[in-house]
Design a protein around this motif. Structure first.
Motif, PDB file in Angstrom:
ATOM      1  N   PHE A 137       0.858  -1.187   0.000  1.00  0.00           N
ATOM      2  CA  PHE A 137       0.000   0.000   0.000  1.00  0.00           C
ATOM      3  C   PHE A 137       0.889   1.230   0.000  1.00  0.00           C
ATOM      4  O   PHE A 137       1.909   1.271   0.672  1.00  0.00           O
ATOM      5  CB  PHE A 137      -0.915   0.040   1.233  1.00  0.00           C
ATOM      6  CG  PHE A 137      -1.854  -1.130   1.324  1.00  0.00           C
ATOM      7  CD1 PHE A 137      -2.999  -1.175   0.537  1.00  0.00           C
ATOM      8  CD2 PHE A 137      -1.600  -2.185   2.178  1.00  0.00           C
ATOM      9  CE1 PHE A 137      -3.867  -2.253   0.608  1.00  0.00           C
ATOM     10  CE2 PHE A 137      -2.453  -3.267   2.254  1.00  0.00           C
ATOM     11  CZ  PHE A 137      -3.584  -3.309   1.466  1.00  0.00           C
ATOM     12  N   SER A 139       0.088   4.108   1.224  1.00  0.00           N
ATOM     13  CA  SER A 139      -0.145   4.955   2.394  1.00  0.00           C
ATOM     14  C   SER A 139      -0.873   4.173   3.482  1.00  0.00           C
ATOM     15  O   SER A 139      -1.512   3.148   3.211  1.00  0.00           O
ATOM     16  CB  SER A 139      -0.995   6.175   2.020  1.00  0.00           C
ATOM     17  OG  SER A 139      -2.323   5.764   1.685  1.00  0.00           O
ATOM     18  N   GLU A 141      -3.505   5.260   5.005  1.00  0.00           N
ATOM     19  CA  GLU A 141      -4.938   5.426   4.724  1.00  0.00           C
ATOM     20  C   GLU A 141      -5.448   4.329   3.793  1.00  0.00           C
ATOM     21  O   GLU A 141      -6.508   3.749   4.018  1.00  0.00           O
ATOM     22  CB  GLU A 141      -5.196   6.806   4.115  1.00  0.00           C
ATOM     23  CG  GLU A 141      -6.657   7.067   3.808  1.00  0.00           C
ATOM     24  CD  GLU A 141      -6.894   8.456   3.220  1.00  0.00           C
ATOM     25  OE1 GLU A 141      -7.763   8.545   2.330  1.00  0.00           O
ATOM     26  OE2 GLU A 141      -6.232   9.422   3.641  1.00  0.00           O
ATOM     27  N   GLU A 142      -4.683   4.038   2.762  1.00  0.00           N
ATOM     28  CA  GLU A 142      -5.068   2.987   1.817  1.00  0.00           C
ATOM     29  C   GLU A 142      -5.148   1.624   2.533  1.00  0.00           C
ATOM     30  O   GLU A 142      -6.082   0.861   2.331  1.00  0.00           O
ATOM     31  CB  GLU A 142      -4.027   2.955   0.690  1.00  0.00           C
ATOM     32  CG  GLU A 142      -4.353   2.052  -0.458  1.00  0.00           C
ATOM     33  CD  GLU A 142      -3.251   2.095  -1.523  1.00  0.00           C
ATOM     34  OE1 GLU A 142      -2.943   1.019  -2.048  1.00  0.00           O
ATOM     35  OE2 GLU A 142      -2.700   3.184  -1.803  1.00  0.00           O
ATOM     36  N   TYR A 143      -4.162   1.330   3.362  1.00  0.00           N
ATOM     37  CA  TYR A 143      -4.147   0.084   4.141  1.00  0.00           C
ATOM     38  C   TYR A 143      -5.350   0.014   5.080  1.00  0.00           C
ATOM     39  O   TYR A 143      -6.024  -1.014   5.179  1.00  0.00           O
ATOM     40  CB  TYR A 143      -2.835  -0.004   4.936  1.00  0.00           C
ATOM     41  CG  TYR A 143      -2.867  -0.991   6.071  1.00  0.00           C
ATOM     42  CD1 TYR A 143      -2.695  -2.351   5.845  1.00  0.00           C
ATOM     43  CD2 TYR A 143      -3.069  -0.562   7.378  1.00  0.00           C
ATOM     44  CE1 TYR A 143      -2.729  -3.264   6.893  1.00  0.00           C
ATOM     45  CE2 TYR A 143      -3.101  -1.462   8.423  1.00  0.00           C
ATOM     46  CZ  TYR A 143      -2.934  -2.812   8.179  1.00  0.00           C
ATOM     47  OH  TYR A 143      -2.974  -3.705   9.228  1.00  0.00           O
ATOM     48  N   LYS A 145      -8.321   1.538   4.929  1.00  0.00           N
ATOM     49  CA  LYS A 145      -9.567   1.331   4.191  1.00  0.00           C
ATOM     50  C   LYS A 145      -9.682  -0.115   3.703  1.00  0.00           C
ATOM     51  O   LYS A 145     -10.726  -0.749   3.820  1.00  0.00           O
ATOM     52  CB  LYS A 145      -9.674   2.295   3.008  1.00  0.00           C
ATOM     53  CG  LYS A 145      -9.955   3.707   3.412  1.00  0.00           C
ATOM     54  CD  LYS A 145     -10.018   4.604   2.184  1.00  0.00           C
ATOM     55  CE  LYS A 145     -10.392   6.026   2.526  1.00  0.00           C
ATOM     56  NZ  LYS A 145     -10.442   6.866   1.309  1.00  0.00           N
ATOM     57  N   PHE A 146      -8.610  -0.639   3.150  1.00  0.00           N
ATOM     58  CA  PHE A 146      -8.623  -2.011   2.656  1.00  0.00           C
ATOM     59  C   PHE A 146      -8.917  -2.998   3.783  1.00  0.00           C
ATOM     60  O   PHE A 146      -9.720  -3.922   3.605  1.00  0.00           O
ATOM     61  CB  PHE A 146      -7.255  -2.357   2.019  1.00  0.00           C
ATOM     62  CG  PHE A 146      -7.159  -3.776   1.569  1.00  0.00           C
ATOM     63  CD1 PHE A 146      -7.652  -4.159   0.331  1.00  0.00           C
ATOM     64  CD2 PHE A 146      -6.583  -4.735   2.390  1.00  0.00           C
ATOM     65  CE1 PHE A 146      -7.576  -5.486  -0.080  1.00  0.00           C
ATOM     66  CE2 PHE A 146      -6.510  -6.061   1.986  1.00  0.00           C
ATOM     67  CZ  PHE A 146      -7.006  -6.433   0.743  1.00  0.00           C
TER      68      PHE A 146
END
Length: 149
Positions: A137, A139, A141-143, A145-146
């Motif tokens: 990921f 960021s 944030e991306e991690y 959300k996932f």
């Protein structure tokens, strides 16, 4: 991003999501000093809004306001210190998630802004040391959300 708002919305869809509660800035700064790092801003915002989260048996390592962070699994302090001691995790990473199958997700904490905040999957080799860092990921944030999706 408002991490707490996002987690609360996801919690309505999935009762397996648990939010452990925001922590105070003094605790964040104390843990940064103990680890010898400065948390990336996205991760720091997560700590100040959610503290830590889990979805079923998967913890996003953070900080707990009511538990001892030095001894509690799921605390980034405990999990990172343990990974450093047991698997020689480099000092410029913190543990976000540890899987029983000998794999970590780690967050890079680096003065280099182009690398800071990226999330990597890290394997444990036959010498019981971390190896093979694979960016998964771009960021935190991306991690986040996932993981909650």
């Amino acid at each position: 991003m408002n991490y707490l708002k996002y987690a609360l919305e996801k919690q309505k869809e999935n009762s397996g999501i648990e939010i452990f509660g925001a922590v105070v800035t003094d605790l964040v700064q104390s843990v940064e000093q103990q680890l010898g790092i400065v948390f990336p801003e996205q991760y720091k915002a997560f700590l100040l809004e959610c503290g830590s989260c889990s979805i079923y048996d998967t913890y996003i390592s953070g900080l707990f306001r009511d538990w001892d962070n030095a001894t509690s699994t799921g605390s980034t302090l405990h999990d990172t210190l343990e990974a450093r001691a047991n698997h020689k995790l480099p000092l410029n990473y913190i543990v976000l998630e540890y899987s029983e199958d000998e794999n970590y997700y780690v967050l890079k904490v680096s003065p280099d802004s182009s690398e800071n905040g990226k999330v990597y999957s890290v394997d444990i080799d036959d010498k019981d040391e971390v190896s093979k860092f694979t960016e998964v990921f771009s960021s935190f944030e991306e991690y986040f959300k996932f993981t909650l999706d």
